[in-house]
Enzyme design. Structure first.
Site, PDB file in Angstrom:
ATOM      1  N   ASP A   1      24.615  -5.782  26.852  1.00  0.00           N
ATOM      2  CA  ASP A   1      24.031  -6.643  26.206  1.00  0.00           C
ATOM      3  C   ASP A   1      23.350  -6.067  25.121  1.00  0.00           C
ATOM      4  O   ASP A   1      23.951  -4.893  25.128  1.00  0.00           O
ATOM      5  CB  ASP A   1      22.582  -7.593  27.040  1.00  0.00           C
ATOM      6  CG  ASP A   1      21.140  -8.080  25.754  1.00  0.00           C
ATOM      7  OD1 ASP A   1      21.435  -8.920  25.419  1.00  0.00           O
ATOM      8  OD2 ASP A   1      19.959  -7.567  26.103  1.00  0.00           O
TER       9      ASP A   1
ATOM     10  N   ASP B   1      20.332  -6.459  22.259  1.00  0.00           N
ATOM     11  CA  ASP B   1      18.883  -6.261  22.266  1.00  0.00           C
ATOM     12  C   ASP B   1      18.303  -5.666  23.858  1.00  0.00           C
ATOM     13  O   ASP B   1      18.419  -6.799  24.429  1.00  0.00           O
ATOM     14  CB  ASP B   1      18.429  -7.465  22.454  1.00  0.00           C
ATOM     15  CG  ASP B   1      18.873  -7.894  19.992  1.00  0.00           C
ATOM     16  OD1 ASP B   1      18.161  -9.154  19.145  1.00  0.00           O
ATOM     17  OD2 ASP B   1      19.649  -7.550  19.744  1.00  0.00           O
TER      18      ASP B   1
ATOM     19  N   LYS C   1      27.107 -16.111  28.231  1.00  0.00           N
ATOM     20  CA  LYS C   1      27.819 -15.393  28.286  1.00  0.00           C
ATOM     21  C   LYS C   1      28.939 -14.746  28.998  1.00  0.00           C
ATOM     22  O   LYS C   1      29.969 -14.012  28.587  1.00  0.00           O
ATOM     23  CB  LYS C   1      26.619 -14.059  28.597  1.00  0.00           C
ATOM     24  CG  LYS C   1      25.487 -14.074  27.335  1.00  0.00           C
ATOM     25  CD  LYS C   1      24.515 -12.915  27.273  1.00  0.00           C
ATOM     26  CE  LYS C   1      23.651 -12.339  26.464  1.00  0.00           C
ATOM     27  NZ  LYS C   1      22.850 -11.445  26.030  1.00  0.00           N
TER      28      LYS C   1
ATOM     29  N   ASP D   1      18.798  -6.963  29.906  1.00  0.00           N
ATOM     30  CA  ASP D   1      17.809  -6.720  30.183  1.00  0.00           C
ATOM     31  C   ASP D   1      16.980  -8.091  30.042  1.00  0.00           C
ATOM     32  O   ASP D   1      16.223  -8.210  30.564  1.00  0.00           O
ATOM     33  CB  ASP D   1      17.479  -6.571  29.024  1.00  0.00           C
ATOM     34  CG  ASP D   1      16.685  -6.646  27.390  1.00  0.00           C
ATOM     35  OD1 ASP D   1      15.977  -7.584  27.438  1.00  0.00           O
ATOM     36  OD2 ASP D   1      17.921  -7.770  26.969  1.00  0.00           O
TER      37      ASP D   1
ATOM     38  N   ASP E   1      20.596 -13.388  30.226  1.00  0.00           N
ATOM     39  CA  ASP E   1      22.069 -12.681  31.141  1.00  0.00           C
ATOM     40  C   ASP E   1      22.390 -12.703  32.140  1.00  0.00           C
ATOM     41  O   ASP E   1      23.135 -11.735  33.092  1.00  0.00           O
ATOM     42  CB  ASP E   1      21.909 -10.824  31.092  1.00  0.00           C
ATOM     43  CG  ASP E   1      21.452  -9.738  29.440  1.00  0.00           C
ATOM     44  OD1 ASP E   1      22.588 -10.110  28.950  1.00  0.00           O
ATOM     45  OD2 ASP E   1      20.027  -9.399  28.984  1.00  0.00           O
TER      46      ASP E   1
END
Length: 223
Positions: free
Chosen positions: A7, A9, A142, A164, A168
């Site tokens: 990921d 951010d 994702k 995070d 995810d």
């Protein structure tokens, strides 16, 4: 072959740096990508990556939560036929309800919207990540975006997912190993085989150093 799927951010980038990638993180990812696979897998749009990650050269990019893939010199829209007509229906609904949004190349982005205010349309998924909501085609996330990217590039290997946030989880589901940075939300940490003791990009640097040194498998949970 190791394939790290990370990921962006609050994983590669730090909110305290306005999400701009630190040089030491960029350099470590670029070094790692010379030997193994590294994919940035994010809900972000391409235009933000160009601004926030100048000089970052991973193996590939999976953007807009799996809907846009940049594989070498190829750009792949990973959406089903008819998606843009369906997206227009969502836009009409959102405008009718007075809900503000922004448009990516494939998906829509909402902020601070209540679950009950979202329209219900077959073929459309609303995926929440902290205070934001992404409007996606059903079945695209994702994880599916990463698998499509690997297929398009003819790559096979052991996937290590690192993240995070809530969105995810789909990346974790397609990985052989799941890693959470120190600042990850608790539900993601509970899914992880390894929780790093460093936050954001510094955690990713530590993970890549573990892999390059051969120490990674010594630190993960044994199933």
């Amino acid at each position: 072959m190791w394939i790290v799927a990370s990921d962006f951010d609050r994983t590669i980038s730090d909110e305290k740096d306005a999400f701009r990638v630190r040089e030491e993180v960029r350099d470590k990812i670029n070094e790692f990508s010379k030997y193994w696979g590294f994919f940035v897998v994010t809900g972000r749009e391409r235009r933000f990556m160009e601004a926030l990650a100048p000089g970052l050269k991973p193996t590939g990019w999976v953007l807009e939560n799996g809907c846009l893939i940049l594989a070498g010199d190829r750009e792949i829209l990973n959406v089903p036929p008819g998606w843009f007509s369906l997206r227009q229906r969502v836009i009409t609904e959102l405008k009718g309800r007075g809900i503000k949004f922004s448009s990516g190349e494939a998906i829509l982005y909402l902020s601070d919207v209540l679950e009950d205010d979202l329209p219900r349309i077959d073929g459309v998924n609303f995926e929440r990540n902290r205070n934001d909501v992404m409007v996606l085609p059903s079945g695209i996330d994702k994880g599916s975006g990463l698998l499509r990217a690997l297929k398009e590039m003819g790559l096979n290997g052991t996937i290590i997912a690192v993240g995070d946030g809530e969105n995810d989880a789909s990346l974790f589901r397609v990985a052989q190993f799941r890693v959470a940075v120190k600042n990850a939300v608790d539900p993601l940490k509970s899914m992880a085989d390894l929780v790093l003791d460093r936050e954001d990009g510094l955690g990713v640097v530590k993970l890549l150093d573990m892999i390059l040194s051969g120490d990674f498998l010594k630190n993960v949970k044994v199933h």
